[in-house]
Design a protein around this motif. Structure first.
Motif, short mmCIF file in Angstrom:
data_model
loop_
_atom_site.label_atom_id
_atom_site.label_comp_id
_atom_site.label_asym_id
_atom_site.label_seq_id
_atom_site.Cartn_x
_atom_site.Cartn_y
_atom_site.Cartn_z
N HIS A 185 -18.12 -33.79 20.41
CA HIS A 185 -19.11 -33.08 19.61
C HIS A 185 -19.83 -34.05 18.69
O HIS A 185 -19.36 -35.18 18.47
CB HIS A 185 -18.42 -31.99 18.76
CG HIS A 185 -17.52 -32.57 17.72
ND1 HIS A 185 -16.23 -33.00 17.98
CD2 HIS A 185 -17.73 -32.85 16.40
CE1 HIS A 185 -15.70 -33.49 16.89
NE2 HIS A 185 -16.58 -33.41 15.90
N ASP A 207 -21.36 -34.18 14.61
CA ASP A 207 -21.31 -33.47 13.34
C ASP A 207 -22.74 -33.43 12.81
O ASP A 207 -23.27 -34.45 12.38
CB ASP A 207 -20.36 -34.18 12.37
CG ASP A 207 -18.92 -34.10 12.83
OD1 ASP A 207 -18.07 -33.67 12.05
OD2 ASP A 207 -18.65 -34.45 14.00
N HIS A 218 -18.23 -37.61 19.61
CA HIS A 218 -16.88 -38.14 19.47
C HIS A 218 -15.87 -37.02 19.64
O HIS A 218 -16.22 -35.84 19.51
CB HIS A 218 -16.71 -38.82 18.10
CG HIS A 218 -16.99 -37.89 16.96
ND1 HIS A 218 -18.26 -37.62 16.51
CD2 HIS A 218 -16.17 -37.12 16.20
CE1 HIS A 218 -18.21 -36.76 15.52
NE2 HIS A 218 -16.94 -36.43 15.32
N ARG A 278 -17.18 -36.35 3.68
CA ARG A 278 -18.60 -36.24 4.05
C ARG A 278 -19.46 -35.91 2.84
O ARG A 278 -19.01 -35.22 1.93
CB ARG A 278 -18.79 -35.09 5.06
CG ARG A 278 -17.96 -35.24 6.31
CD ARG A 278 -17.38 -33.90 6.73
NE ARG A 278 -16.45 -34.10 7.86
CZ ARG A 278 -16.67 -33.68 9.08
NH1 ARG A 278 -17.74 -32.98 9.36
NH2 ARG A 278 -15.81 -33.94 10.05
FE FE Z 1 -16.43 -34.75 14.21
#
Ligand code: FE
Ligand code: MD3
Length: 221
Positions: free
Chosen positions: A133, A135, A189, A215
């Motif tokens: 996926h 992000d 990833h 994040r």
């Molecule tokens: Fe991720």
């Protein structure tokens, strides 16, 4: 044996902005993070398998700080769990993230400008996986800091175009730091495999793998 000082592993840059620093966390830091994750997993929002829109659930269990991630947005409240407001990101974790960026990118990196406002704690049992996926819910292109504790895994570092090849498989062990900045921030990833029984019990974990990502969401309020 994970983190064995007789077999030190070298820092590796996998792509622009993608730096793997094996054994970055001391065993004491790992133990403290495990204790903190145990407390976060108790509430106000419990560790849970995220339900997916298609009807499935993720095999990984997650608890979030600062902002709650759910498919496919962030919220201050755990709208898909119990509606509670998520716990704050503690300042010591922000500082750990800044120090991770200095370790990865060098002393000249202006880490004081990095203020991660979300932390995702993922717990993997021996059967858990994370599919490939990107992000993309964050509105910031600031780096993502990833810390791994417990059982080793295969981390798959893909490409920015699709879930397929080319990709590079990297073993992540307990104590490893991985920083994803610059163009690497938007690569596909995943975690195709966890190796049960490879973690050091001195972390305080009897089994499974923890991954903590820091994040900047770029969201206001
Ligand atoms: Fe991720
Ligand atoms: C590269 N977690 O939570 S950490 C995730 O081990 C996630 O639990 C994996 O992917 C885990 O979204 C991998 C490494 C990671 C995390 C976020 C990234 C790599 C990343 C965001 C952008 C690019």
């Amino acid at each position: 044996m994970s983190g064995d000082a007789l077999f030190p592993r070298d820092p590796v840059t996998l792509g622009p902005g993608a730096v793997h620093l094996p054994g970055w966390l001391s065993i004491e830091q790992q133990r403290a993070l495990v204790d903190a994750c145990r407390a976060w997993a108790r509430g106000p929002v419990p560790l849970r398998h995220t339900a997916l829109p298609g009807g499935g659930v993720m095999s990984v269990r997650t608890v979030c700080l600062g902002w709650h991630w759910l498919p496919y947005r962030y919220s201050r409240t755990a709208d898909d769990v119990n509606g509670a407001e998520v716990a704050a990101v503690p300042h010591w974790l922000v500082e750990l993230g800044r120090s991770a960026l200095v370790s990865a990118y060098g002393e000249q990196y202006e880490a004081s400008g990095y203020t991660p406002d979300a932390a995702l704690v993922n717990f993997y049992d021996g059967a858990a996986r994370m599919g490939m996926h990107q992000d993309k819910e964050e509105r910031s292109d600031a780096p993502v800091v990833s810390l791994s504790i417990g059982d080793s895994c295969i981390f798959r570092f893909g490409n920015a175009e699709n879930r397929g090849r080319p990709h590079t498989d990297v073993e992540l062990q307990s104590g490893d730091l991985f920083v994803f900045g610059g163009p690497s921030r938007f690569i596909y990833h995943g975690v195709p495999k966890v190796y049960p029984g490879t973690g050091d019990p001195a972390t305080g974990m009897s089994g499974g793998r923890l991954n903590i990502t820091l994040r900047e969401t770029g969201l206001a309020g």
